[in-house]
Design an enzyme around this catalytic site. Structure first.
Site, PDB file in Angstrom:
ATOM      1  N   SER A   1      46.465  53.050  49.528  1.00 41.47           N
ATOM      2  CA  SER A   1      47.103  52.395  48.380  1.00 41.47           C
ATOM      3  C   SER A   1      47.422  53.342  47.224  1.00 41.47           C
ATOM      4  CB  SER A   1      46.195  51.252  47.940  1.00 41.47           C
ATOM      5  OG  SER A   1      46.753  50.520  46.911  1.00 41.47           O
TER       6      SER A   1
ATOM      7  N   ASP B   1      51.438  51.792  48.335  1.00 46.20           N
ATOM      8  CA  ASP B   1      51.763  51.015  49.538  1.00 46.20           C
ATOM      9  C   ASP B   1      52.535  49.742  49.185  1.00 46.20           C
ATOM     10  OD1 ASP B   1      49.531  49.841  48.391  1.00 46.20           O
ATOM     11  OD2 ASP B   1      48.706  49.158  50.295  1.00 46.20           O
TER      12      ASP B   1
ATOM     13  N   GLY C   1      33.981  47.922  43.571  1.00 48.28           N
ATOM     14  CA  GLY C   1      33.939  47.743  45.021  1.00 48.28           C
ATOM     15  C   GLY C   1      34.536  48.947  45.741  1.00 48.28           C
ATOM     16  N   THR C   2      35.158  49.850  45.013  1.00 46.08           N
ATOM     17  CA  THR C   2      35.865  50.950  45.669  1.00 46.08           C
ATOM     18  C   THR C   2      35.372  52.333  45.256  1.00 46.08           C
ATOM     19  OG1 THR C   2      37.521  51.011  43.927  1.00 46.08           O
ATOM     20  CG2 THR C   2      38.007  49.601  45.797  1.00 46.08           C
TER      21      THR C   2
ATOM     22  N   ARG D   1      31.958  49.347  36.225  1.00 46.98           N
ATOM     23  CA  ARG D   1      33.110  49.210  35.316  1.00 46.98           C
ATOM     24  C   ARG D   1      32.748  48.328  34.123  1.00 46.98           C
ATOM     25  NH1 ARG D   1      37.213  51.659  37.892  1.00 46.98           N
ATOM     26  NH2 ARG D   1      37.374  51.345  40.134  1.00 46.98           N
TER      27      ARG D   1
END
Ligand code: 16G
Ligand code: MG
Length: 548
Positions: free
Chosen positions: A69, A283, A506-507, A512
């Site tokens: 992405s 993407d 989550g990435t 955060r």
């Protein structure tokens, strides 16, 4: 079955042996890593899993998309697409993680465990649709996936380079989901959405202050490349000037994520005062709009703005069509507070808040007759229930309806064809936004004038283990570590219109922090203060953020 599984293990060991000790987890964005070169074995195994998933769904087509992405060019990743064109079912995420992390010698038993747990009928033929983005590592990874699929006895439809939402769309088409889909080809996709788009604007592309021309930042990814083919269908209905169309580095200082996070214009797009600009990610499943005013000030119109624009227009059409359909809007905690009050108080559309991640938003949106969902980062679409689709399509053919009502219903029916309902789709979303602006006769400033965003700030805190942060209430309340939420509540009270929440990413391996308040200085201060408390209570690494 035993023969196939032992061959799968043999081929895996010979061609795609497990690399390194690092375990990998299937998360909100599938598998995604910084070390694309180590991903071959993961792709081989995801190919195996896709075959099992297809078998478990009676042989329905499953999608396998290779992309990272908006991440930098050297990264890569993969995600699976379920038969309706939606994200992989959550229960299967743990199978994916288990299979990816199995040792080479336990690969066969890990596969058999899934076959047993899901009572999979081995005889069922499997079909997997494979797509990839433009990263240099993608072809090699696609090869590994295809080897996995074929070794496992599955059939492959290789689409080569496509946008993520196109692959979602193809999967839904092949499985014949609903009447809303067409040919599972690139040409079929463009014909369907662009024919409907052109029908909606008729032979008058201009209207009021709306000018049919946009500047398009393609993030040097697949979006610009594919839109170039789409332009052939658009003709004069919309002029699109393509920039960052692949000659530069993917996602580098451009693209929807860069613009949203950095709150500035991308490099590579000429500055033209008040010109409507679109920016998509690598993407092409995210989109934001922006413009630069005559004083060189940058203005961002993000996913919240797109959601409110679309919901407001749909609400009007739904009322006029008198079909009694229920519209709902789905956001996450990141949605700007002003957008939420505009939606609920001005537009009077019910709003739901769910945790971050497309699967949560999509799932919730499907509870409404018509559901609009968008993340502030620009990922979103509109979903229509089977009931709504039937109502709209049959009313659109009822010539006995009063002209106004019939027109609204026909517009809804045509709009449905512009929308890729499977997932957020930057190209389709752009055409929806352009449709609404055209119908309203609005410039980008008119659109922005609908409400004023509350100033906000996002920060990252590096901690030893982000899992110490657990949240509830759609990530708006922190349950652990003890005392953190109380401190956030106390800090927020000192700022007019203050709101803040924290969540583990989550990435990425970070926590955060989000804060908003009445002024930018207050939002910045609140974010720093909350980040400092997180650092203190959640095991921060390095020096803590310093509040003023
Ligand atoms: C993934 C999600 C996106 C979410 C983002 C949050 C999908 C397909 N993508 O990219 O929706 O906004 O993660 O990232 O679900 P974060 O957890 O690092 O904040
Ligand atoms: Mg994306």
């Amino acid at each position: 079955m035993a023969d196939v599984v032992s061959n799968v293990k043999k081929v895996g060991l010979e061609k795609y042996p497990r690399q390194g000790p690092r375990n990998i987890q299937y998360g909100t964005a599938g598998f995604r890593t910084r070390w694309a070169e180590d991903l071959d074995y993961v792709l081989y195994r995801v190919g195996l899993l896709a075959v099992l998933r297809s078998k478990s769904k009676g042989g329905a087509a499953i999608g396998l998309m290779i992309t990272a992405s908006h991440n930098p060019e050297p990264d890569n990743g993969v995600k699976l697409i379920d038969p309706f064109g939606e994200m992989l079912q959550q229960r299967w995420e743990k199978f994916a993680t288990r299979l990816a992390n199995a040792s080479d010698t336990e690969l066969d038993s890990a596969l058999l465990e899934i076959v047993e747990a899901e009572s999979i009928s081995w005889e069922t033929q499997a079909l997997v649709c494979v797509g990839q983005d433009t990263r240099p590592s993608s072809p090699g990874l696609a090869q590994a996936a295809v080897t996995g699929i074929r070794t496992m006895g599955g059939k492959v439809n290789d689409y080569g380079i496509v946008t993520t939402p196109m692959l979602h769309y193809f999967v839904a088409c092949i499985n014949n989901i609903g009447s809303a889909y067409s040919e599972p080809t690139e040409d079929g996709y463009f014909k369907k959405i662009i024919t409907a788009f052109k029908k909606l604007r008729g032979d008058k592309p201009e209207n009021g202050k709306y000018v049919p021309s946009v500047m398009f930042d393609g993030a040097n990814g697949v979006g610009a490349m594919k839109l170039e083919a789409g332009l052939l269908h658009l003709h004069d209905s919309l002029q699109v000037q393509l920039y960052n169309n692949g000659t530069g580095q993917l996602n580098y200082k451009c693209g929807a994520d860069y613009i949203k996070v950095q709150q500035c214009a991308p490099v590579g797009v000429p500055q033209k005062s008040n010109a409507r600009c679109v920016s998509v990610d690598g993407d092409a499943d995210r989109i934001v709009y922006y413009y630069i005013d005559t004083h060189d000030k940058f203005h961002l119109l993000d996913g919240d703005r797109i959601a409110t624009l679309i919901a407001g227009y749909l609400m009007e059409l739904i009322k006029k069509s008198d079909l009694g359909l229920q519209l709902g809007l789905v956001q996450t905690a990141y949605a700007n507070g002003s957008s939420t009050s505009y939606i609920s108080k001005t537009l009077k559309v019910p709003v739901a808040c769910v945790p971050t991640g497309v699967k949560h938003l999509h799932h919730k949106a499907m509870e409404y007759d018509i559901g609009v969902y968008f993340e502030a980062n620009g990922h979103g679409t509109v979903t229509f229930s089977d009931f709504a689709t039937r109502c709209i399509c049959s009313a659109a053919e009822d010539l006995s309806l009063p002209a106004d009502q019939l027109h609204a219903t026909e517009t809804l029916a045509t709009l449905m064809d512009v929308i890729n309902q499977t997932v957020g789709d930057a190209i389709s979303d752009m055409l929806i936004v352009e449709t609404v602006l055209h119908a309203r006769g609005w410039s980008i400033e008119d659109w922005e004038a609908t409400y004023t965003d509350l100033p906000n700030r996002q920060l990252k805190v590096v901690v030893k283990d982000r899992r110490v942060i657990e949240t509830t209430d759609a990530e708006r309340v922190c349950v652990t570590p003890a005392g953190l939420q109380d401190q956030i509540n106390m800090l927020v009270k000192n700022f007019p219109n203050g709101r803040s929440f924290v969540r583990p990413s989550g990435t990425e391996d970070i926590v955060r922090v989000y804060a908003e308040a009445d002024t930018q200085a207050s939002a910045d201060r609140l974010a720093l203060q909350v980040a400092s408390v997180v650092h203190q209570l959640a095991g921060g690494i390095g020096s803590p953020p310093v509040p003023e």
